[in-house]
Design an enzyme around this catalytic site. Structure first.
Site, PDB file in Angstrom:
ATOM      1  N   GLN A  57       0.652  -1.685  -0.108  1.00 33.21           N
ATOM      2  CA  GLN A  57      -0.014  -0.152   0.368  1.00 33.21           C
ATOM      3  C   GLN A  57       0.939   1.114  -0.013  1.00 33.21           C
ATOM      4  OE1 GLN A  57      -2.115  -0.977   3.429  1.00 33.21           O
ATOM      5  NE2 GLN A  57      -4.016  -1.930   2.062  1.00 33.21           N
ATOM      6  N   CYS A  58       1.901   0.956  -0.575  1.00 32.01           N
ATOM      7  CA  CYS A  58       2.718   2.359  -0.183  1.00 32.01           C
ATOM      8  C   CYS A  58       2.467   3.210  -2.566  1.00 32.01           C
ATOM      9  CB  CYS A  58       4.722   1.814  -0.270  1.00 32.01           C
ATOM     10  SG  CYS A  58       5.271   2.883  -0.770  1.00 32.01           S
ATOM     11  N   ALA A  59       2.744   4.447  -2.292  1.00 38.56           N
ATOM     12  CA  ALA A  59       3.017   5.135  -3.519  1.00 38.56           C
ATOM     13  C   ALA A  59       4.170   4.080  -4.868  1.00 38.56           C
ATOM     14  CB  ALA A  59       3.801   6.474  -3.160  1.00 38.56           C
TER      15      ALA A  59
END
Length: 182
Positions: A57-59
């Protein structure tokens, strides 16, 4: 003068200790696999391994695609790309099962992947503790990359902003593969 000699001796001892630590080998490390069982780094002896701490769930999660491309490009020559999911930056899914399903469905990953691990701090997995001790490397964010040469030593590290298929990463991988092949 005595204080100077004590400082000099301590400094030399630290340098000798760092040199010994820098020669430490990660091939004895075991990691829990996301599929169950253990991943033995010794199974990849003589092969370069790119270790990447990941988060779903990271950029930077889109880098999974480029990591798979890097793996597909160089795996026949011996490169291993190892994804190490971690929630140290509070951006990972709740379970290894969710991570595995997400990575397979969204990115079609077939590279080796560990269970969710702690990568920094007092409870860091021994692999990352070794990175800290031998190279002073502690991930500052998700998708930091560590290239381990065929000899088990750290070749290079990169931060999250360095794309897996960037020239610096590919050049270092190609050099490590060439060294392994010679």
């Amino acid at each position: 003068m005595r204080a100077f000699l004590v400082c000099l001796f301590i400094g030399l001892a630290q340098v000798i200790g760092l040199a010994q630590a820098a020669s430490a080998d990660v091939r004895d490390v075991q990691l829990p696999s996301i599929d169950g069982g253990m991943i033995e780094m010794s199974d990849w002896e003589g092969r370069p391994v790119l270790v990447v701490n990941t988060a779903s769930q990271c950029a930077y999660t889109g880098q999974y695609e480029a990591l798979q491309t890097l793996y597909d490009t160089y795996r026949e020559r011996g490169l291993v790309v190892l994804a190490v999911p971690s929630d140290d930056f509070r951006q990972e899914l709740d379970s290894a099962e969710e991570v595995r399903e997400f990575c397979e469905m969204a990115f079609g990953l077939d590279m080796p992947m560990t269970d969710i691990l702690t990568i920094k701090g007092a409870n860091a997995h021994p692999l990352y503790e070794g990175f800290r001790e031998t190279a002073g490397f502690v991930p500052r964010w998700n998708f930091n990359k560590v290239l381990i040469g065929a000899d088990g030593r750290i070749v290079e590290t990169w931060g999250a902003r360095t794309a897996p298929m960037s020239r610096p990463v590919r050049s270092a991988v190609e050099a490590a593969l060439a060294q392994a092949e010679s």
